[in-house]
Design an enzyme around this catalytic site. Structure first.
Site, short mmCIF file in Angstrom:
data_model
loop_
_atom_site.label_atom_id
_atom_site.label_comp_id
_atom_site.label_asym_id
_atom_site.label_seq_id
_atom_site.Cartn_x
_atom_site.Cartn_y
_atom_site.Cartn_z
N TYR A 145 0.85 -1.21 0.00
CA TYR A 145 0.00 0.00 0.00
C TYR A 145 0.88 1.26 0.00
O TYR A 145 0.68 2.17 0.79
CB TYR A 145 -0.95 0.02 1.21
CG TYR A 145 -1.78 -1.22 1.36
CD1 TYR A 145 -2.70 -1.57 0.38
CD2 TYR A 145 -1.62 -2.03 2.46
CE1 TYR A 145 -3.45 -2.73 0.51
CE2 TYR A 145 -2.37 -3.18 2.60
CZ TYR A 145 -3.28 -3.53 1.62
OH TYR A 145 -4.01 -4.67 1.75
N LYS A 189 22.24 -7.70 20.32
CA LYS A 189 21.05 -7.32 21.10
C LYS A 189 20.16 -8.56 21.07
O LYS A 189 19.04 -8.54 20.58
CB LYS A 189 20.37 -6.10 20.45
CG LYS A 189 19.20 -5.53 21.25
CD LYS A 189 19.60 -4.82 22.52
CE LYS A 189 18.38 -4.30 23.27
NZ LYS A 189 18.72 -3.77 24.60
N ASP A 222 23.27 -1.41 23.73
CA ASP A 222 23.02 -0.25 24.59
C ASP A 222 24.09 -0.13 25.67
O ASP A 222 24.57 0.97 25.97
CB ASP A 222 21.60 -0.31 25.19
CG ASP A 222 21.23 -1.70 25.72
OD1 ASP A 222 21.78 -2.69 25.20
OD2 ASP A 222 20.42 -1.79 26.65
N ASP A 246 28.09 0.88 12.83
CA ASP A 246 28.06 2.21 12.20
C ASP A 246 27.73 3.25 13.27
O ASP A 246 28.39 4.29 13.37
CB ASP A 246 27.00 2.23 11.09
CG ASP A 246 26.99 3.56 10.35
OD1 ASP A 246 28.08 4.09 10.09
OD2 ASP A 246 25.91 4.09 10.07
N ASP A 250 30.44 6.18 15.45
CA ASP A 250 30.28 7.64 15.61
C ASP A 250 30.57 8.04 17.06
O ASP A 250 31.17 9.09 17.31
CB ASP A 250 28.85 8.08 15.25
CG ASP A 250 28.70 8.39 13.76
OD1 ASP A 250 29.42 7.77 12.96
OD2 ASP A 250 27.87 9.25 13.41
N1 GGG Z 1 32.72 8.77 3.64
C1 GGG Z 1 31.67 8.22 2.92
C2 GGG Z 1 30.34 8.73 3.40
O1 GGG Z 1 29.82 9.66 2.85
N2 GGG Z 1 29.83 8.13 4.47
C3 GGG Z 1 28.66 8.59 5.10
C4 GGG Z 1 27.58 7.58 5.21
O2 GGG Z 1 26.44 7.93 5.32
N3 GGG Z 1 27.92 6.31 5.23
C5 GGG Z 1 26.99 5.29 5.41
C6 GGG Z 1 27.56 4.07 5.97
O3 GGG Z 1 28.78 3.94 6.09
O4 GGG Z 1 26.79 3.19 6.31
#
Ligand code: GGG
Length: 354
Positions: A145, A189, A222, A246, A250
């Site tokens: 949908y 998890k 977590d 990912d 960060d």
């Molecule tokens: N340096 C590459 C880039 O633009 N990475 C940013 C990004 O969103 N990467 C997604 C990922 O690595 O999963």
């Protein structure tokens, strides 16, 4: 003279600013070691999408396959949906070349201020190993949908025994090679994801049993997020799924001072295909075009490429030059508390390289 062909995709935003800096450093670094690099530039990314309706041309993978390695700047544009940019360029490359190990080092350089008050230079030193070809990034699913009020979206994660075992084994082998804390931390998890992550936990235990000299730890994602901040110095090698690592990488980048220092390698450890080297950061439209992006994440990614190509002495020279510039603290971009322009940082690295 040994020559390597390097495919270069500057991509979008600050990607177009950091790639020329990395090239300058690479050229200077390899010269001393009797190696030549030939750069093949590909103008793929969001501008290519605006012109041709796709992020890279149909034959892109075949062109890249002829190269020894790939350098990537960044992908992402405010006027293109993020899933279009990512699924049109970065993810197909990772999958086509089975770059299943994404390596994201987290090292607090002496001279760089961590946001953690008690962290001292050199004390945080670990590597996040992100599974890079399956898991939550598998792109299996669909809409029912579509665009109607009763719309349904289904997104399925894919965890294969082969995929989990090989990334976990890669993590253990790295812990042996690093010869530091000799500890591998697995992130899942499995209390909530009762199939895929249970398979991961079982595979982790089985692979761990074949590395008796390596200590192990298993954390829920977590708890890992909390402990990256509470006790980052305790980690050595951390392994987890595509999405979890990912996100966690960060946090590790922030803890060691800046996303502008976070390098990464997308490796095909079996060397069947070219591996790809990129900064963890994206296209950063908020600072793009201002000449203030930190080039060091890209430059350190380029050093990881040299290491992979077994031009290790040149890789070490770059790492030493970066460490020296950061320790001096005279030339640095705003993300790490300075006022310097991007190219001034590269100039300082080149001066150290002699
Ligand atoms: N340096 C590459 C880039 O633009 N990475 C940013 C990004 O969103 N990467 C997604 C990922 O690595 O999963």
């Amino acid at each position: 003279m040994k020559t390597f062909t390097i495919a270069v995709i500057a991509g979008d935003g600050v990607g177009t600013e950091v790639i020329p800096e990395a090239k300058r450093v690479l050229e200077a670094a390899v010269k001393k070691h009797g190696v030549a690099l030939v750069f093949e530039d590909f103008d793929w990314g969001s501008d290519h999408f605006f012109r041709w309706g796709r992020m890279m041309p149909a034959g892109a993978i075949d062109l890249l396959q002829q190269c020894d390695a790939i350098l990537l700047g960044a992908v992402g544009h405010p006027d293109v949906p993020d899933h279009t940019t990512l699924n049109g360029l970065l993810l197909p490359i990772r999958r086509a070349f089975d770059q299943y190990a994404n390596i994201r080092p987290a090292y607090l350089y002496p001279g760089v201020q961590s946001p953690l008050a008690k962290a001292k230079g050199g004390e945080i030193d670990f590597v996040v190993i992100r599974e890079n070809t399956e898991g939550e990034y598998a792109q299996v699913g669909g809409f029912v949908y579509h665009l109607q009020p009763e719309e349904v979206a289904i997104q399925t994660s894919v965890f294969t025994r082969r995929g989990v075992e090989r990334i976990v084994r890669f993590a253990f082998e790295l812990a042996v090679k690093r010869d530091k804390k000799k500890r591998v931390t697995s992130i899942t998890k499995s209390n909530a994801q009762g199939y895929s992550m249970v398979l991961w936990d079982r595979a982790f235990k089985e692979v761990a049993a074949t590395f008796p000299g390596i200590e192990t730890e298993s954390l829920l994602v977590d708890a890992a997020a909390m402990n990256f901040i509470r006790r980052p110095e305790s980690f050595d090698v951390v392994v987890g799924s595509n999405l979890f690592c990912d996100i966690l990488s960060d946090i590790s980048a922030a803890v060691v001072g800046s996303m502008g220092l976070a390098a990464s390698a997308n490796l095909d450890p079996l060397r069947r295909y070219p591996s790809m080297f990129e900064p963890v950061h994206g296209s950063a439209p908020d600072i793009a075009g201002k000449g203030i992006v930190n080039p060091l994440a890209m430059i350190l990614s380029a050093a990881m490429m040299l290491e992979h190509l077994q031009i290790s002495a040149a890789a070490r020279d770059i790492e030493a030059a970066v460490a020296a510039v950061l320790a001096e603290g005279k030339v640095r971009t705003p993300d790490i508390g300075g006022h310097s322009h991007t190219s001034a940082v590269t100039d300082a690295i080149l001066e150290k390289l002699g």
